[in-house]
Design an enzyme around this catalytic site. Structure first.
Site, PDB file in Angstrom:
ATOM      1  N   SER A  40       0.869  -1.182   0.000  1.00 16.41           N
ATOM      2  CA  SER A  40       0.000   0.000   0.000  1.00 16.41           C
ATOM      3  C   SER A  40       0.903   1.228   0.000  1.00 16.41           C
ATOM      4  CB  SER A  40      -0.914   0.000   1.228  1.00 16.41           C
ATOM      5  OG  SER A  40      -0.174   0.153   2.417  1.00 16.41           O
ATOM      6  N   HIS A 153      -3.234  -6.075   2.442  1.00 19.52           N
ATOM      7  CA  HIS A 153      -2.348  -7.109   2.980  1.00 19.52           C
ATOM      8  C   HIS A 153      -3.021  -8.460   3.162  1.00 19.52           C
ATOM      9  CE1 HIS A 153       0.401  -3.784   4.839  1.00 19.52           C
ATOM     10  NE2 HIS A 153       0.468  -3.839   3.532  1.00 19.52           N
ATOM     11  N   GLU A 162      -4.500  -2.632   9.325  1.00 18.55           N
ATOM     12  CA  GLU A 162      -3.742  -3.191  10.445  1.00 18.55           C
ATOM     13  C   GLU A 162      -4.441  -2.916  11.775  1.00 18.55           C
ATOM     14  OE1 GLU A 162       0.301  -1.649  10.033  1.00 18.55           O
ATOM     15  OE2 GLU A 162       0.138  -1.856   7.862  1.00 18.55           O
ATOM     16  N   GLU A 203       1.627  -9.577   6.917  1.00 18.16           N
ATOM     17  CA  GLU A 203       2.459  -9.171   8.051  1.00 18.16           C
ATOM     18  C   GLU A 203       2.325 -10.119   9.233  1.00 18.16           C
ATOM     19  OE1 GLU A 203       1.885  -4.961   8.766  1.00 18.16           O
ATOM     20  OE2 GLU A 203       2.874  -4.465   6.880  1.00 18.16           O
ATOM     21  N   ASP A 240      -3.909   0.928  11.761  1.00 21.68           N
ATOM     22  CA  ASP A 240      -3.466   1.601  10.543  1.00 21.68           C
ATOM     23  C   ASP A 240      -4.590   1.423   9.538  1.00 21.68           C
ATOM     24  OD1 ASP A 240      -2.423   2.678   8.292  1.00 21.68           O
ATOM     25  OD2 ASP A 240      -0.708   1.312   8.115  1.00 21.68           O
ATOM     26  N   GLU A 281      -3.238   5.400  12.386  1.00 23.90           N
ATOM     27  CA  GLU A 281      -2.366   5.800  11.274  1.00 23.90           C
ATOM     28  C   GLU A 281      -3.191   5.964   9.994  1.00 23.90           C
ATOM     29  OE1 GLU A 281       0.974   3.169  10.998  1.00 23.90           O
ATOM     30  OE2 GLU A 281       1.079   3.359   8.812  1.00 23.90           O
ATOM     31  N   ASP A 308       1.588   8.269   7.497  1.00 24.47           N
ATOM     32  CA  ASP A 308       2.452   7.333   6.763  1.00 24.47           C
ATOM     33  C   ASP A 308       2.470   7.753   5.293  1.00 24.47           C
ATOM     34  OD1 ASP A 308       3.643   5.201   5.484  1.00 24.47           O
ATOM     35  OD2 ASP A 308       2.068   3.757   5.920  1.00 24.47           O
ATOM     36  N   LYS A 333       9.722   4.957   7.544  1.00 26.38           N
ATOM     37  CA  LYS A 333      10.060   3.795   6.715  1.00 26.38           C
ATOM     38  C   LYS A 333      11.261   4.174   5.864  1.00 26.38           C
ATOM     39  CE  LYS A 333       5.367   1.955   6.001  1.00 26.38           C
ATOM     40  NZ  LYS A 333       4.156   2.121   5.161  1.00 26.38           N
ATOM     41  N   HIS A 361       8.498  -1.387   9.615  1.00 24.87           N
ATOM     42  CA  HIS A 361       8.847  -2.328   8.535  1.00 24.87           C
ATOM     43  C   HIS A 361       7.987  -2.020   7.305  1.00 24.87           C
ATOM     44  CE1 HIS A 361       5.231  -5.150   9.500  1.00 24.87           C
ATOM     45  NE2 HIS A 361       4.926  -3.883   9.623  1.00 24.87           N
ATOM     46  N   LYS A 384       6.661  -0.729  14.729  1.00 21.36           N
ATOM     47  CA  LYS A 384       5.738  -1.759  14.244  1.00 21.36           C
ATOM     48  C   LYS A 384       6.483  -2.627  13.257  1.00 21.36           C
ATOM     49  CE  LYS A 384       3.321   0.471  10.355  1.00 21.36           C
ATOM     50  NZ  LYS A 384       2.058   0.475   9.620  1.00 21.36           N
TER      51      LYS A 384
HETATM   52  P1  PGA Z   1       3.078  -1.300   3.149  1.00 24.35           P
HETATM   53  O1  PGA Z   1       2.138  -1.190   4.415  1.00 24.35           O
HETATM   54  O2  PGA Z   1       4.420  -1.716   3.577  1.00 24.35           O
HETATM   55  O3  PGA Z   1       2.365  -2.332   2.299  1.00 24.35           O
HETATM   56  O4  PGA Z   1       3.055   0.061   2.502  1.00 24.35           O
HETATM   57  C1  PGA Z   1       2.585  -0.732   5.651  1.00 24.35           C
HETATM   58  C2  PGA Z   1       1.839   0.479   6.099  1.00 24.35           C
HETATM   59  O5  PGA Z   1       0.937   0.989   5.400  1.00 24.35           O
HETATM   60  O6  PGA Z   1       2.143   0.982   7.164  1.00 24.35           O
HETATM   61 ZN    ZN Z   2       0.559   2.656   7.012  1.00 26.07          ZN
END
Ligand code: PGA
Ligand code: ZN
Length: 424
Positions: A40, A153, A162, A203, A240, A281, A308, A333, A361, A384
């Site tokens: 995503s 996911h 999430e 995940e 999230d 998030e 994010d 990230k 991650h 996370k």
């Molecule tokens: P992604 O998801 O690694 O698939 O982007 C993680 C997130 O959205 O926090």
């Molecule tokens: Zn996110």
């Protein structure tokens, strides 16, 4: 100084190719780093270079990125001092020459950037968290365990991506890991007993076909209690939403209904009232700045609002958000921005501005554990890394156990203090 840089194509946790880089210094120090990959992904992330050759890995090969490391990035930094990370990263950025790293790929650049830092740590004979964080690096993070997977996911009907357990009431990091893991196993039993599938998402969390998003939170509360903990006091909850994924033409599509932003904000207010939620998030889409401001005004004093896709670990986008008073937390990230230096710049900007920072991650991961060291190096207090299951996820949680052991008496578990806005 940097003597040689190598690279290869390896597989990530979803079975897609990714870049691994090795850096050798003149004193014999050798280090390796591997690059994660999102599903995503935010529209404003640095560019992930893939071959697009349908004859290999369905177009997802990274041979071009590997060649870029071998032919351009490596030679550009050879002979540089590996401990001068800012110069190394500036040199990598310049070698690419584009604003979003689209020529050589952020995946190529990040692999080199991280491997250089690890080699320099090795050369200094220091663990990575100590090398990067200095003598004051001592805070062990609250792990946010993603135990129910939805959205991009998982192939279930849950819109939100999430659902987290945050064991804020534990005394130590290792205790928080045990608590979260016990609830994870209990949750599996609860889902099974209620007739839901317990297959896993990307995940490592369960991917049941729950009838609504609220039901996910209800299952977490049930599992926390069943495992002998108190929701909120011992273990809090987080989300999230990854709202960009279900946002189209000004409309949010959630629980089979169309919502405008105001309705969605009211819905979140209800969730925060009914559940011990410490963090949400990407509650709104990555471009929906005006409504992000409304959301922050409505909920920002009670709950952590993490950007994010909104900030993409980009110091410029974060600075813009801070100026507008949008969100109150940065998701971090490394591959969204593509170098260690820019990542650390984003974290410091957040910390100087009263924003919290959560290390993260990606849904596509490897055995690389750099983010575990980074969260301690920055004393950010939150990470996370998925469920407490599947090797690419627990690799990070296990590395934190090693760091906790290494720090010994100096280790401090962030606990509740990681979430200053949470007062419930
Ligand atoms: P992604 O998801 O690694 O698939 O982007 C993680 C997130 O959205 O926090
Ligand atoms: Zn996110």
């Amino acid at each position: 100084f940097i003597e040689a840089v190598g690279a290869r194509e390896i597989l990530d946790s979803r079975g897609n190719p990714t870049v691994e880089v090795e850096v050798l210094l003149d004193d014999g120090s050798l280090a390796r780093a591997a690059v994660p990959s999102g599903a995503s992904t935010g529209a404003f992330e640095a560019y992930e270079l893939r071959d697009g050759d349908k004859g290999r890995y369905l177009g997802k090969g990274v041979q071009k990125a590997v060649e870029g490391v071998l032919d351009v990035l490596g030679p550009a930094i050879e002979d540089l001092d590996a401990s001068d990370q800012r110069l190394v990263d500036a040199t990598l950025i310049e070698a690419d020459g584009t604003p979003n790293k689209s020529k050589l790929g952020a995946n190529a650049i990040l692999g080199v950037s991280l491997a250089v830092a690890k080699a320099a740590a090795d050369s200094a004979d220091l663990p990575l968290f100590r090398y990067l964080g200095g003598p004051n690096a001592h805070v062990l993070p609250v792990p946010l365990f993603n135990v129910i997977n939805g959205g991009e996911h998982a192939d279930n009907g849950i819109d939100m991506q999430e659902f987290f357990l945050a064991p804020i009431g534990a005394d130590t990091y290792s205790e928080s890991l045990r608590w979260g893991t016990e609830v994870y196993h209990t949750l599996k039993g609860e889902l099974k007993a209620a007739g839901f599938a317990t297959g896993l998402g990307d995940e490592g969390g369960f991917a049941p076909d729950l009838p609504s998003n609220r039901e996910g939170l209800e299952f977490l509360v049930k599992a926390i209690e069943k495992a002998g903990f108190t929701p909120g006091k011992d273990i809090a909850l987080g989300l999230d939403v990854a709202a960009t994924e279900f946002f189209n033409d000004g409309v949010y599509r959630l629980d089979q209904k169309d919502w405008n932003a105001e309705q969605l904000i009211e819905y979140y207010e209800g969730l925060v009232r009914d559940f011990p939620i410490v963090t949400i998030e990407d509650a709104l889409a990555e471009d929906d700045w005006d409504n992000w401001k409304l959301l922050t005004d409505a909920l920002g004093s009670k709950v952590q609002l993490v950007g994010d896709d909104l900030f993409v670990t980009n110091p410029e986008r974060l600075a813009d958000g801070i100026k507008r008073g949008v969100a109150n937390s940065l998701l971090v990230k490394v591959n969204q921005i593509g170098t260690l230096t820019e990542t650390l710049d984003a974290v410091s900007l957040a910390q100087r501005s009263g924003y919290t920072a959560m290390l993260s991650h990606r849904s596509g991961e490897t055995e690389d554990t750099t983010i575990a060291d980074l969260v301690v190096a920055t004393n950010a207090g939150q990470i996370k890394a998925g469920a407490p299951a599947r090797s690419e996820r627990v690799a990070k949680y296990n590395q934190l156990l090693r760091i906790e052991e290494e720090l010994g008496e100096s280790a401090v578990f962030a606990g509740r203090s990681a979430f200053p806005r949470f007062t419930a």
